[in-house]
Design an enzyme around this catalytic site. Structure first.
Site, short mmCIF file in Angstrom:
data_model
loop_
_atom_site.label_atom_id
_atom_site.label_comp_id
_atom_site.label_asym_id
_atom_site.label_seq_id
_atom_site.Cartn_x
_atom_site.Cartn_y
_atom_site.Cartn_z
N THR A 31 0.85 -1.20 0.00
CA THR A 31 0.00 0.00 0.00
C THR A 31 0.88 1.25 0.00
O THR A 31 0.60 2.24 -0.67
CB THR A 31 -0.93 0.01 1.23
OG1 THR A 31 -1.64 -1.22 1.28
CG2 THR A 31 -1.90 1.18 1.18
N ASP A 83 1.79 4.51 7.27
CA ASP A 83 2.22 3.11 7.20
C ASP A 83 1.01 2.20 7.00
O ASP A 83 -0.13 2.59 7.26
CB ASP A 83 2.94 2.75 8.52
CG ASP A 83 3.89 1.57 8.37
OD1 ASP A 83 4.71 1.35 9.29
OD2 ASP A 83 3.82 0.88 7.32
N GLU A 105 9.63 -0.07 11.46
CA GLU A 105 8.33 0.60 11.33
C GLU A 105 7.91 1.17 12.68
O GLU A 105 7.48 2.32 12.79
CB GLU A 105 7.26 -0.36 10.83
CG GLU A 105 7.37 -0.72 9.37
CD GLU A 105 6.38 -1.79 8.98
OE1 GLU A 105 6.07 -2.67 9.80
OE2 GLU A 105 5.91 -1.77 7.82
O1 DER Z 1 4.60 -5.44 7.17
C1 DER Z 1 3.93 -4.42 7.44
O2 DER Z 1 3.78 -4.00 8.60
C2 DER Z 1 3.18 -3.76 6.31
O3 DER Z 1 2.88 -2.43 6.63
C3 DER Z 1 1.93 -4.57 6.11
O4 DER Z 1 1.33 -4.68 7.34
C4 DER Z 1 0.97 -3.95 5.13
O5 DER Z 1 1.25 -4.52 3.95
P1 DER Z 1 0.36 -4.29 2.64
O6 DER Z 1 0.19 -2.77 2.52
O7 DER Z 1 1.23 -4.86 1.56
O8 DER Z 1 -0.94 -4.99 2.85
#
Ligand code: DER
Length: 224
Positions: A31, A83, A105
């Protein structure tokens, strides 16, 4: 594909929150790819920001899109962090770490005055836990750490990608822990953090300020 469309909508919508002169925490995951691509366009149009990436993958994407970067040797607070998430409960408690970047993160997201989550609607849940909880552990004696974690009531699996043990950007391992339903995420997080060998968990308790959810008919902003 609905999900990709939803990810693109929320990723692009999130860029509207970024104002000139801001220091921005750059999250990880697919995303965030859409967010970084849109942010790169705004930078080309004259938006002055600096980003702190939460993974090497995000750092590479940011460089590809021409987003100026900095790090915590130069800045100590961020104005905003954006995020993704794997699960989002009604109190905006999150499970993150599906992409293996949870440690950086959490450091980036915690350093921001405002933390905004971007996600397709499949991430909304009533209770955390259906998604296996990623836990970052040191490599030495990981088998003993795994055993201690399982005594908390889960089955823990060492993450492998293409039959290779996955190693994080911090040279640690990830255990994916199946708790099924997590009733008290704060309690579980502190129990896990107190175990010898555990570095960090994918439970982001009481951190997110806003959530932008992708729906088939647009992006919806949820406030806690
Ligand atoms: O790994 C992570 O924390 C990513 O932010 C994940 O949670 C979200 O991944 P996506 O946007 O590919 O669904």
């Amino acid at each position: 594909e609905h999900v990709d469309r939803q990810k693109q909508m929320v990723g692009e919508k999130a860029v509207d929150y970024i104002e000139n002169g801001m220091l921005v925490g750059l999250g990880s995951g697919s995303t965030m790819y859409y967010m970084l691509k849109e942010l790169g366009k705004r930078v080309k149009e004259g938006l002055h920001i600096r980003g702190v990436p939460s993974s090497i993958r995000t750092e590479n994407w940011a460089k590809e899109f021409g987003i100026p970067l900095t790090d915590f040797s130069e800045v100590e607070r961020l104005d905003i962090a954006i995020d993704g998430a794997d699960e989002i409960d009604p109190n905006f408690n999150l499970i993150k770490g599906g992409g293996g970047s949870l440690l950086r993160e959490k450091i980036v997201d915690a350093a921001a005055d405002r933390f905004i989550v971007v996600a397709d609607e499949s991430k909304l849940v009533n209770h955390l836990g259906a998604f296996p909880l990623p836990v970052e552990v040191v490599r030495f004696g990981w088998q003993l750490t795994k055993k201690q974690i399982e005594e908390l009531g889960c089955s823990a699996v060492l993450r492998e990608i293409d039959d290779e043990v996955f190693v994080t950007n911090n040279n640690n391992y990830i255990l994916d822990c199946r708790f099924d339903v997590i009733k008290d995420s704060e309690k579980l997080h502190s129990q896990l953090k107190s175990l010898l060998g555990v570095v960090e968990t994918g439970l982001f308790f009481n951190m997110a300020d806003e959530v932008i959810i992708g729906r088939n008919d647009g992006a919806e902003v949820l406030k806690r």
